[in-house]
Design an enzyme around this catalytic site. Sequence first.
Site, PDB file in Angstrom:
ATOM      1  N   HIS A  31       0.817  -1.223   0.000  1.00 35.22           N
ATOM      2  CA  HIS A  31       0.000   0.000   0.000  1.00 35.22           C
ATOM      3  C   HIS A  31       0.845   1.264   0.000  1.00 35.22           C
ATOM      4  O   HIS A  31       0.424   2.297  -0.495  1.00 35.22           O
ATOM      5  CB  HIS A  31      -1.031  -0.050   1.123  1.00 35.22           C
ATOM      6  CG  HIS A  31      -2.160  -0.961   0.753  1.00 35.22           C
ATOM      7  ND1 HIS A  31      -2.165  -2.286   1.107  1.00 35.22           N
ATOM      8  CD2 HIS A  31      -3.251  -0.756  -0.023  1.00 35.22           C
ATOM      9  CE1 HIS A  31      -3.240  -2.858   0.582  1.00 35.22           C
ATOM     10  NE2 HIS A  31      -3.910  -1.958  -0.103  1.00 35.22           N
ATOM     11  N   GLU A  61     -10.977 -10.555  -5.745  1.00 42.52           N
ATOM     12  CA  GLU A  61      -9.565 -10.507  -5.342  1.00 42.52           C
ATOM     13  C   GLU A  61      -9.146 -11.757  -4.566  1.00 42.52           C
ATOM     14  O   GLU A  61      -8.000 -11.902  -4.196  1.00 42.52           O
ATOM     15  CB  GLU A  61      -9.287  -9.250  -4.521  1.00 42.52           C
ATOM     16  CG  GLU A  61     -10.253  -9.037  -3.375  1.00 42.52           C
ATOM     17  CD  GLU A  61     -10.112  -7.665  -2.716  1.00 42.52           C
ATOM     18  OE1 GLU A  61      -9.081  -7.014  -2.891  1.00 42.52           O
ATOM     19  OE2 GLU A  61     -11.058  -7.261  -2.019  1.00 42.52           O
TER      20      GLU A  61
HETATM   21  C1  PEP Z   1      -7.234  -2.669  -5.822  1.00 44.11           C
HETATM   22  C2  PEP Z   1      -6.902  -3.522  -4.902  1.00 44.11           C
HETATM   23  O1  PEP Z   1      -7.101  -3.239  -3.599  1.00 44.11           O
HETATM   24  P1  PEP Z   1      -5.962  -2.740  -2.615  1.00 44.11           P
HETATM   25  O2  PEP Z   1      -4.709  -2.585  -3.438  1.00 44.11           O
HETATM   26  O3  PEP Z   1      -6.394  -1.438  -2.033  1.00 44.11           O
HETATM   27  O4  PEP Z   1      -5.867  -3.810  -1.593  1.00 44.11           O
HETATM   28  C3  PEP Z   1      -6.272  -4.797  -5.220  1.00 44.11           C
HETATM   29  O5  PEP Z   1      -6.130  -5.641  -4.339  1.00 44.11           O
HETATM   30  O6  PEP Z   1      -5.914  -4.970  -6.402  1.00 44.11           O
END
Ligand code: PEP
Length: 587
Positions: A198, A443
């Site tokens: 992140h 996901e």
């Molecule tokens: C868009 C997504 O969510 P995040 O990166 O915020 O976990 C992902 O997992 O691709």
Amino acid sequence: MASFTLQGIPVSRGITIGRAHLLRPAAMDVKHYLVAQEQVEAEVERLQRAIDTVQLDLQSIWSELPTDAPTELGAFLDVHALILSDPMVSEAPLDIIRTRHYNAEWALVTQVDVLSAQFDEIEDEYLRERKADIQQVAERVLKVLTGSADQLPRAVGVDEQNANMIVVAKDISPADMMQFRDVAFTGFVTDEGGTNSHTAIVSRSLGIPAVVGLGNASHLIRQDDWLIIDSDAGVVIVAPSPLLIEQYRQQQAVLLKARKKLGKLKKTPAISLDGIEVTLLANIELPEDAHAALEAGASGVGLFRSEFLFMGRTGVEQHLPSEEEQFLAYKQAVQTMKGRPVTIRTLDVGADKPLEHGEHNILNPALGLRAIRYCLKEPQIFLTQLRAILRASAFGTVHILIPMIAHAFEIDQSLAMIEQAKESLRIERIAFDENVQVGAMIEIPAAALSLPMFVKKLDFLSVGTNDLIQYTLAIDRADHEVAHLYNDTHPAILQLLSMTVSAAEKAAIPVAICGGMAGDIKLTRLLIGMGFRELSMPAALLPEIKQEILNTNIAALEPAVKKILRTYDPQVIQELLTEVRELRLLH
Ligand SMILES: C=C(OP(=O)(O)O)C(=O)O
């Protein structure tokens, strides 16, 4: 100092040149933020008070030493008292607060780091080891400072002094990263982290060059060293020669010019050479990011990571955001987008996005109580958020996106909660959009493999490739030790993507990609060739992806893409991918 180069993982684009600012020198792990101009003197006083307290402590320990205490102990306390009264320790950090607006802790560790580097160069071993004494004294002061951490001012502001700062750290949490948003830092370099950690995501959305996963950069780089970050190459050059700096400045100018040129495409729709429109959307973390989305020409927000409103809250903001605070944030994004859709993902906390509120140690946080699992366990938090999102839907087009779905009952319960939130608003006669669309993030491999189980209950899908890769390949996306295994074109990933696009097509609902793959120009042709017609990415990447689509004939790609999907040989996949990318202007 001789120049050297470090190789890490590239996470954003561009080149930057600046001076290193170490965030976590040695063992001293402190909060870093900038204080507002009007808070500077209060911050200076706070550090001065802490230094005075430690000085008094040392005196009182000295005076209470038993008469038979070893003489070295008294000498040791004398040395510490002397260090603390040396202007290099007691005054220089105060100047750092005044000139750079660092918070007291950061100012102190910055100065200690400078002194430590000077001590490292001393030949005499005894003197060199006095570095440890300085660090111990500083740690005493830090303890006093952090004892009053709750009253710290948390203001940040743009500061000319920081215009060429490159933050160097062991790691930067996404919450800390958010604190740097309004500050003119020019780059980030970290020892840890992966392509889609992140921290990497936030640096991409800030459009700031960054390299992560460098191993031990924070030990090799010293405070104020000159650095060049070439983020496309994942390279950090430490102490470059003036000639090299000049060469990179020229490259930087060329890139800037190219970016400006792409900016002219802002109003051009992303239509391929064979007339197929691809909707390009932006990912945002905070409502104010919607301006950058609009500026980049996004057709909407494909992913509003609402959890960033909940993270890194300190002082008076420590509690979770109220319905009103959330409503105002969502409404701000919705109004900024002027009627374009805004997809708000419900709270996706956990793993590397911890909620400091009530967080406890968990063995496998990525597999734990996170995202929708957390929300269904905390219905009051979920309902508050749903009401806030629904209220914002009265001011534009809002879609609700549910993260981490793996079970049909999670969709059923989420839909029931949305209905409950709607009903409460109806009773209170508060306006909202009755037809607000609800979608799910794909996901978790289980979701992609069993889409028919719940696809009919949804209005749209959005593939989170970052987590999909993490969970399919069983690698922590934030762990640089396994970053080499993070492979977005692994046959398993391509199969899951292909299954998702077909299931959505069958159910006649739209499907977007909002994970990192959507903003990777090397994959654009593959994804649109597979059938994806909505891509959501950091705003800064949108213009170049648009350019790629404008230069592509999608129908002409299909045979090669089919071939890619039929092969399980990674080498062949790479070769075919290069072939697809190199097909120039497919009229
Ligand atoms: C868009 C997504 O969510 P995040 O990166 O915020 O976990 C992902 O997992 O691709």
